[in-house]
Design a protein around this motif. Sequence first.
Motif, PDB file in Angstrom:
ATOM      1  N   ARG A 152       0.855  -1.187   0.000  1.00 38.95           N
ATOM      2  CA  ARG A 152       0.000   0.000   0.000  1.00 38.95           C
ATOM      3  C   ARG A 152       0.892   1.238   0.000  1.00 38.95           C
ATOM      4  NH1 ARG A 152      -3.053  -3.311  -1.338  1.00 38.95           N
ATOM      5  NH2 ARG A 152      -4.998  -3.997  -0.355  1.00 38.95           N
ATOM      6  N   GLU A 153       0.507   2.241  -0.750  1.00 37.44           N
ATOM      7  CA  GLU A 153       1.297   3.466  -0.842  1.00 37.44           C
ATOM      8  C   GLU A 153       0.593   4.654  -0.207  1.00 37.44           C
ATOM      9  OE1 GLU A 153       4.285   3.221  -1.887  1.00 37.44           O
ATOM     10  OE2 GLU A 153       4.078   1.153  -2.586  1.00 37.44           O
ATOM     11  N   VAL A 243      -5.825   8.683   7.439  1.00 37.13           N
ATOM     12  CA  VAL A 243      -5.657   8.605   5.992  1.00 37.13           C
ATOM     13  C   VAL A 243      -6.791   9.377   5.336  1.00 37.13           C
ATOM     14  CG1 VAL A 243      -4.470   6.387   6.062  1.00 37.13           C
ATOM     15  CG2 VAL A 243      -6.946   6.426   5.860  1.00 37.13           C
ATOM     16  N   GLY A 244      -6.557   9.812   4.106  1.00 40.24           N
ATOM     17  CA  GLY A 244      -7.599  10.518   3.366  1.00 40.24           C
ATOM     18  C   GLY A 244      -7.647  12.007   3.632  1.00 40.24           C
ATOM     19  N   VAL A 245      -6.618  12.553   4.295  1.00 44.83           N
ATOM     20  CA  VAL A 245      -6.559  13.995   4.541  1.00 44.83           C
ATOM     21  C   VAL A 245      -5.150  14.491   4.239  1.00 44.83           C
ATOM     22  CG1 VAL A 245      -8.406  14.099   6.252  1.00 44.83           C
ATOM     23  CG2 VAL A 245      -6.069  13.570   6.984  1.00 44.83           C
ATOM     24  N   GLU A 246      -5.023  15.794   4.097  1.00 50.44           N
ATOM     25  CA  GLU A 246      -3.709  16.404   3.883  1.00 50.44           C
ATOM     26  C   GLU A 246      -3.642  17.698   4.678  1.00 50.44           C
ATOM     27  OE1 GLU A 246      -0.639  17.806   0.320  1.00 50.44           O
ATOM     28  OE2 GLU A 246      -2.574  16.881  -0.179  1.00 50.44           O
ATOM     29  N   GLY A 247      -2.636  17.803   5.540  1.00 50.86           N
ATOM     30  CA  GLY A 247      -2.431  19.015   6.307  1.00 50.86           C
ATOM     31  C   GLY A 247      -3.341  19.168   7.512  1.00 50.86           C
ATOM     32  N   VAL A 248      -3.991  18.099   7.930  1.00 50.34           N
ATOM     33  CA  VAL A 248      -4.878  18.188   9.096  1.00 50.34           C
ATOM     34  C   VAL A 248      -4.106  17.900  10.382  1.00 50.34           C
ATOM     35  CG1 VAL A 248      -6.922  17.223  10.227  1.00 50.34           C
ATOM     36  CG2 VAL A 248      -6.922  17.608   7.752  1.00 50.34           C
ATOM     37  N   LEU A 249      -3.225  16.891  10.369  1.00 44.75           N
ATOM     38  CA  LEU A 249      -2.442  16.544  11.548  1.00 44.75           C
ATOM     39  C   LEU A 249      -0.997  17.034  11.402  1.00 44.75           C
ATOM     40  CD1 LEU A 249      -3.801  12.962  12.306  1.00 44.75           C
ATOM     41  CD2 LEU A 249      -4.674  15.188  13.025  1.00 44.75           C
ATOM     42  N   ASP A 250      -0.261  16.981  12.505  1.00 44.32           N
ATOM     43  CA  ASP A 250       1.062  17.609  12.570  1.00 44.32           C
ATOM     44  C   ASP A 250       2.083  17.001  11.628  1.00 44.32           C
ATOM     45  OD1 ASP A 250       0.041  19.167  14.595  1.00 44.32           O
ATOM     46  OD2 ASP A 250       0.892  17.955  16.216  1.00 44.32           O
ATOM     47  N   ARG A 251       2.088  15.676  11.510  1.00 44.16           N
ATOM     48  CA  ARG A 251       3.149  14.993  10.769  1.00 44.16           C
ATOM     49  C   ARG A 251       2.566  14.201   9.619  1.00 44.16           C
ATOM     50  NH1 ARG A 251       7.543  13.950  14.306  1.00 44.16           N
ATOM     51  NH2 ARG A 251       8.578  12.934  12.540  1.00 44.16           N
ATOM     52  N   ARG A 252       3.347  14.068   8.550  1.00 49.02           N
ATOM     53  CA  ARG A 252       2.906  13.304   7.387  1.00 49.02           C
ATOM     54  C   ARG A 252       4.016  12.352   6.971  1.00 49.02           C
ATOM     55  NH1 ARG A 252      -1.247  13.860   3.718  1.00 49.02           N
ATOM     56  NH2 ARG A 252      -0.900  13.209   1.570  1.00 49.02           N
ATOM     57  N   THR A 253       3.660  11.107   6.720  1.00 45.13           N
ATOM     58  CA  THR A 253       4.632  10.108   6.306  1.00 45.13           C
ATOM     59  C   THR A 253       3.966   9.212   5.272  1.00 45.13           C
ATOM     60  OG1 THR A 253       6.206   8.426   7.105  1.00 45.13           O
ATOM     61  CG2 THR A 253       4.036   8.498   8.172  1.00 45.13           C
ATOM     62  N   GLU A 254       4.555   8.065   5.005  1.00 42.78           N
ATOM     63  CA  GLU A 254       3.979   7.139   4.032  1.00 42.78           C
ATOM     64  C   GLU A 254       4.261   5.707   4.464  1.00 42.78           C
ATOM     65  OE1 GLU A 254       7.780   7.362   0.989  1.00 42.78           O
ATOM     66  OE2 GLU A 254       5.921   8.392   0.485  1.00 42.78           O
ATOM     67  N   VAL A 255       3.563   4.792   3.860  1.00 38.89           N
ATOM     68  CA  VAL A 255       3.805   3.382   4.148  1.00 38.89           C
ATOM     69  C   VAL A 255       5.197   3.018   3.672  1.00 38.89           C
ATOM     70  CG1 VAL A 255       3.062   1.017   3.691  1.00 38.89           C
ATOM     71  CG2 VAL A 255       1.345   2.833   3.949  1.00 38.89           C
ATOM     72  N   CYS A 256       5.945   2.302   4.508  1.00 41.19           N
ATOM     73  CA  CYS A 256       7.263   1.810   4.133  1.00 41.19           C
ATOM     74  C   CYS A 256       7.123   0.381   3.639  1.00 41.19           C
ATOM     75  CB  CYS A 256       8.201   1.867   5.348  1.00 41.19           C
ATOM     76  SG  CYS A 256       9.891   1.327   5.011  1.00 41.19           S
ATOM     77  N   SER A 257       7.337   0.170   2.376  1.00 39.23           N
ATOM     78  CA  SER A 257       7.069  -1.147   1.776  1.00 39.23           C
ATOM     79  C   SER A 257       8.193  -2.140   2.042  1.00 39.23           C
ATOM     80  CB  SER A 257       6.855  -1.019   0.272  1.00 39.23           C
ATOM     81  OG  SER A 257       8.011  -0.464  -0.347  1.00 39.23           O
ATOM     82  N   GLU A 258       9.356  -1.659   2.507  1.00 38.17           N
ATOM     83  CA  GLU A 258      10.482  -2.541   2.802  1.00 38.17           C
ATOM     84  C   GLU A 258      10.754  -2.577   4.291  1.00 38.17           C
ATOM     85  OE1 GLU A 258      13.756  -1.114   0.537  1.00 38.17           O
ATOM     86  OE2 GLU A 258      13.013  -1.942  -1.354  1.00 38.17           O
ATOM     87  N   GLY A 259      11.309  -3.668   4.745  1.00 33.26           N
ATOM     88  CA  GLY A 259      11.627  -3.816   6.153  1.00 33.26           C
ATOM     89  C   GLY A 259      13.007  -3.279   6.490  1.00 33.26           C
ATOM     90  N   ALA A 260      13.471  -3.614   7.685  1.00 31.60           N
ATOM     91  CA  ALA A 260      14.760  -3.130   8.195  1.00 31.60           C
ATOM     92  C   ALA A 260      15.884  -3.482   7.232  1.00 31.60           C
ATOM     93  CB  ALA A 260      15.027  -3.732   9.565  1.00 31.60           C
ATOM     94  N   GLN A 261      16.853  -2.586   7.129  1.00 31.83           N
ATOM     95  CA  GLN A 261      17.957  -2.806   6.198  1.00 31.83           C
ATOM     96  C   GLN A 261      19.169  -1.986   6.611  1.00 31.83           C
ATOM     97  OE1 GLN A 261      17.014  -0.795   2.267  1.00 31.83           O
ATOM     98  NE2 GLN A 261      15.034  -0.608   3.326  1.00 31.83           N
ATOM     99  N   LEU A 262      20.335  -2.420   6.135  1.00 34.60           N
ATOM    100  CA  LEU A 262      21.556  -1.654   6.370  1.00 34.60           C
ATOM    101  C   LEU A 262      21.511  -0.334   5.621  1.00 34.60           C
ATOM    102  CD1 LEU A 262      24.217  -4.508   6.110  1.00 34.60           C
ATOM    103  CD2 LEU A 262      23.454  -3.354   8.197  1.00 34.60           C
ATOM    104  N   ARG A 263      22.125   0.658   6.193  1.00 32.21           N
ATOM    105  CA  ARG A 263      22.190   1.979   5.550  1.00 32.21           C
ATOM    106  C   ARG A 263      23.637   2.287   5.149  1.00 32.21           C
ATOM    107  NH1 ARG A 263      18.051   5.923   6.691  1.00 32.21           N
ATOM    108  NH2 ARG A 263      16.180   4.997   5.820  1.00 32.21           N
TER     109      ARG A 263
END
Length: 263
Positions: A152-153, A243-263
Amino acid sequence: MRAFAPGSVTAVFAPAETADQSKGASVAIADGVVADVTPHDDPRADPLVTVDGERTDFDPVERALRKLDVPARADLIAKIPIGRGFGASGAATLAAVVAANAEFGLDRSREQLVELAHRAEVEAGTGLGDVFVQNRGGLVVGDGGDPRKYERETPIEYASFGPIATEEALADEDLMARVAREGSATIDALPDDLSLARLTRDSWQFARAIGLPTEAVRETVAEVESAGGVASMAMVGETVFAVGVEGVLDRRTEVCSEGAQLR
């Protein structure tokens, strides 16, 4: 060595058949925790943990590093609030063991690292399954053994007002009895083709049924609904996700489709 693990928002949960796990529906988010693991200056000392530059006691991370039997220092950078329903302890622990495995050349399998992080969380009383979601990414329904993952995106907004102690919530027998009853019914009723909006709507019914929402949470959910979106309460924290709103709450992010990984 640095590793990242996404935060996770649990929308609904219930005890699983295995006593040290939960089943539920959760979503990994792009805001998470980075762990920078390096050798400790004193190889005989206990693991050292800092959060955003400040030395701190971080029980599950320390437990996990001791289980790996490495003289490690873990410097954590948290992009999510700690103790407010974002799975921060699980993300920190999983990121730390993934980084330590690479830093010290331990050659542990991914499954071993996830199980080790999970055990450390259970023993510390800080979580019952966040790391399984943070290992996979996406929207995950089920338990640690056989979950369903959805790609999901959907953008997610959130606001947090304060912590709810996970240890205390998990130890509250009356609350957990309501969670078992209402959570199992909610999870069983989720459709196969699950959208994040549908999950959020059902999650809010679940949150109200178990009696957790505070006045601040209720008012914020109503604000989101007035703007045409859907919102609920993160398990477990005084936090609203929407979900389904923009600019209503303080923070905005997105679904992370990948799990933990080295950086």
